[in-house]
Enzyme design. Structure first.
Site, PDB file in Angstrom:
ATOM      1  N   HIS A  54       0.799  -1.428  -0.040  1.00  0.00           N
ATOM      2  CA  HIS A  54      -0.099   0.060   0.124  1.00  0.00           C
ATOM      3  C   HIS A  54       0.808   1.346   0.151  1.00  0.00           C
ATOM      4  CE1 HIS A  54      -2.292   3.164   1.921  1.00  0.00           C
ATOM      5  NE2 HIS A  54      -3.291   2.969   1.241  1.00  0.00           N
ATOM      6  N   CYS A 111      33.220   4.656 -25.304  1.00  0.00           N
ATOM      7  CA  CYS A 111      32.442   4.576 -24.226  1.00  0.00           C
ATOM      8  C   CYS A 111      33.079   5.162 -23.041  1.00  0.00           C
ATOM      9  CB  CYS A 111      32.312   3.035 -23.767  1.00  0.00           C
ATOM     10  SG  CYS A 111      33.882   2.176 -23.677  1.00  0.00           S
TER      11      CYS A 111
END
Length: 797
Positions: free
Chosen positions: A421, A752
């Protein structure tokens, strides 16, 4: 099969168009029974009372005007929310059943029992409001559910309590906030045969990633016993993530991640009456075992995909397993209402700008950061004292907490998983939350200043003090198209999922060592030679890490495969280049058990690292585990977009030796579509680029190491930091030469390294030199795209 009074409808007669009649929850159950039976989806049988039945109950007890008056007093400020809700619920619970309505429920209950060959069948009694479970509104369990109800008297009492729950404090508050007329919303009751999940397990699943909105996965949470413990967030459940696009491929098992929850408690059947259910402790075996088998995970995932296809939108579902029959069931399905409504063209990016002492960790909900004073509230009875703008700390939340959650800067709970919840409501409210910390209510004190960070991956962190952080809105709308392939540099699996919306075409660098360091934690050779470990404390730490893996090596392979698979799935089917481990000896030594297998080097940066480790007897068995993980990702999970990259390969002979070792481990370049790249980070890689191109399918320039070795500057040296610059003419000359050689041999080449992320002009140089792809840090992508678009507009296509 409607009774004469019109008060009862059996589920099989209902469909999505019946929401005004029986509410969203019951209409959805009927829709699935009527339309998805052919897909093999099982939904427990049952019936619903209609909205007219609810209105008849109010009329028979003359409650309409009395409720309207109480609500008017609340609106006028004459009564508090708590006083108003309590008064209305009391009126309804004292109401008497009209004879025809009570008879209709009793007759239907007897018929349900007859269908199952029982006089008093055990049922779940669920509330279904006529305005809930709509695509544009989530009522997040605001009405009550009663489990293991048996007998007509118990059933009527539970139904009356369901009617009363339409006026819980949080339901009144929610309807006010969203503009629903309280007396126009009616309540239907679903009476559904219980699934004996008290003897097995139950949970929740979503047909997308609840944190990032990534649409190609199903996320399942599971705990022992009845599913209310997962929904309420009362336990830390098991969690499974499955990749949907490969689900129908023969022979594949595309489970990306499995995380074992602590599952300390479970809800089971009680003695009946007011004790229909009870909470009990789980056994040690239950806590250390997964609730679902892999086959069951895949089975539920197929159902989730079928339900999502039918409703044509992301779905939030509850499932249960019957411990008597072993069969799985779907007990609820509703539209997902948080990620599916998020504006797709905008990303919010949060980042800490300073560090502080780490106090607690848990599961990160959302991707935001919040700071403020702690307020510990252990009971919903005390929420009136909450100070708006504080960080709410509690054991768990249920719908009673929603009014105060709206006022919180952030939320921390002891218990709960991603579908609890607290997690669901925090997402809907856009509030940062860390759930399942274990002991936040005991570790944190009222008034203590903390920073709650959900911006560092799937682990949420609570730091001492107010730390500086930045929040930026990144707009993806109207980004220009560019010719250069933009890829991502990614370290952690959670980061890959977080940035899936960026306009990138693959991952140019996935760093394996971050998965080893952050998730696996143990040195691979310490796992291979566990029985030979000399340090008792080290052996105990490894036992704890691998307690669910009888084979210590399987722990490494499985955890590494899950991490790589999650990264690869985030960009599938675009290429994802995974660099094999590139620790230095001093870094390897810091892993658990590492000191026994590493040695001191004067300069680890140019020492025993990268390719040289893979064929050495000192690490050969560890590299075999890395290869096994790659094979599992490509051949069992099915993510063949994974490309292997070899770092720090000094010579052609070394290249040949590494490729031979890989072949021995079942990774032969060219077989099953496997491509192997090599890093260009040593001047020798540039000088002999055409020879290396004969051995590898692609190059990736590592500008940091290449700069270090070209200029002879230790990149970690504070004294020499002003000399370390990837834009130095010598470095740029070598990069241009490498690109030219790759283009001449028809070999793919990208970069990279850090430089294009830090310096947009460096990215422009790479494009001018003819590079195929640029891999960037996520926060640099938009700026570099805009710079390259401008550059490309000035050059002919």
């Amino acid at each position: 099969m409607t009774d004469k009074s019109g008060f009862i409808r059996w589920f099989e007669t209902l469909g999505n168009n019946d929401v005004p009649l029986v509410g969203g929850k019951n209409a959805s159950l009927g829709e699935m029974i009527a339309t998805l039976k052919a897909e093999g989806i099982r939904v427990p049988d049952g019936f619903a009372t209609t909205a007219e039945a609810y209105r008849q109950f109010l009329t028979a007890n003359a409650l309409d005007e009395r409720i309207r008056t109480l609500l008017a007093d609340f609106k006028a400020g004459k009564a508090s929310l708590a006083e108003t809700g309590a008064a209305i619920r009391k009126l309804i619970r004292r109401g008497r059943w009209p004879a025809d309505l009570a008879d209709g429920i009793a007759v239907a209950y007897r018929e349900l029992g007859a269908r199952f060959g029982r006089d008093e069948v055990d049922v779940a009694v669920r509330s279904s409001a006529t305005a809930e479970d709509l695509p544009e509104a989530s009522f997040a369990g605001q009405q009550e559910t009663f489990l293991n109800i048996s007998g007509e008297e118990e059933l009527l009492d539970a139904c009356r309590k369901c009617y009363a729950s339409l006026f819980t404090d949080r339901a009144i508050s929610y309807r006010d906030h969203h503009g629903f007329d309280h007396l126009q919303v009616a309540l239907s009751i679903g009476v559904q045969k219980m699934v004996r999940s008290d003897l097995a397990g139950a949970g929740v699943m979503f047909s997308l990633d609840t944190e990032t909105g990534f649409p190609d996965v199903v996320v399942i949470d599971a705990a022992w016993g009845l599913g209310e413990m997962v929904v309420q967030g009362a336990v830390n459940p098991d969690s499974y993530t499955v990749f949907k696009p490969l689900l129908t491929w023969p022979g594949l098992r595309p489970i990306l991640r499995k995380r074992l929850g602590t599952k300390e408690k479970k809800m089971v059947y009680g003695r009946g009456g007011s004790h229909a259910t009870r909470i009990s402790d789980t056994t040690a075996d239950e806590r250390h075992a997964f609730v679902l088998s892999d086959d069951e995970v895949l089975h539920l995932t197929r159902w989730a995909c079928a339900i999502e296809r039918h409703y044509d939108r992301p779905m939030d579902m509850e499932w249960a397993k019957d411990g008597e029959t072993g069969e799985l069931y779907i007990v609820q399905a509703r539209p997902e209402t948080v990620q599916s409504r998020r504006e797709a063209g905008v990303l919010m990016s949060y980042a800490l700008e300073e560090s502080g002492p780490l106090l607690l960790t848990g599961l990160a909900i959302g991707e935001a950061i919040a700071a403020g004073p702690v307020q510990v509230i252990k009971s919903a009875a005390d929420i009136e004292r909450f100070v708006p703008g504080s960080i709410l700390v509690t054991g768990m939340t249920d719908p009673d907490w929603v009014p105060v959650m709206k006022k919180a800067a952030g939320i921390i709970t002891d218990h709960g998983g991603r579908t609890s919840h607290a997690a669901i409501v925090s997402r809907e409210l856009g509030i940062a939350a860390v759930v399942g910390t274990g002991h936040g209510t005991s570790e944190l004190k009222d008034g203590q200043e903390v920073t709650l960070s959900c911006a560092e991956g799937e682990t949420g962190k609570i730091y001492r003090g107010r730390l500086k952080f930045r929040a930026e809105e990144l707009s993806l709308d109207q980004l220009p198209e560019i010719r250069t392939r933009i890829m991502l540099n990614i370290a952690s699996p959670a980061a890959a999922m977080r940035w899936w919306r960026l306009p990138c075409r693959g991952i140019g660098l996935a760093r394996m060592e971050f998965i080893i360091n952050g998730i696996i934690q143990a040195h691979p050779m310490a796992l291979v030679h566990f029985d030979q470990l000399e340090d008792k404390e080290t052996k105990q730490r490894i036992r704890e890490l691998t307690r669910n893996y009888p084979d210590k090596c399987e722990y490494f392979v499985d955890q590494l495969a899950q991490g790589i698979a999650t990264i690869a799935a985030s960009q599938y089917p675009e290429p994802v280049i995974v660099r094999m481990s590139d620790f230095k000896t001093n870094e390897y030594a810091e892993l658990i058990g590492g000191r026994q297998f590493e040695f001191a080097e004067e300069n680890p940066m140019i020492g025993f690292r990268g390719a040289s480790r893979y064929y050495s007897d000192r690490y050969r068995a560890g590299f075999a585990l890395e290869c096994a993980a790659i094979r599992r990702v490509r051949e069992i999970i099915g993510l063949t977009n994974v490309i292997v990259m070899i770092p720090f390969c000094r010579t052609l002979t070394e290249a040949d030796r590494v490729l031979a070792v890989m072949a021995e481990e079942g990774l032969t370049r060219g077989e099953k579509g496997l491509e192997v790249y090599v890093m260009v980070e040593i001047p020798a890689n540039v000088i002999l680029a055409e020879e290396f191109a004969q051995r590898f399918d692609g190059f990736s320039i590592g500008s940091n190491d290449l700069t270090q070795l070209t200029l002879g500057v230790d990149r970690d040296s504070a004294i020499l930091k002003t000399l370390f610059d990837e834009r130095d003419p010598a470095v740029m000359a070598l990069i241009r030469q490498a690109i030219t050689s790759a283009n001449r041999t028809g070999t793919k080449i990208g970069i990279c390294g850090q430089a294009p992320s830090d310096h947009p002009e460096f990215a422009a140089f790479l494009v001018e030199a003819g590079i195929d792809s640029i891999s960037l840090n996520p926060d640099s992508v938009l700026g570099v795209i805009l710079r390259l678009a401008e550059l490309e507009s000035q050059r002919p296509a």
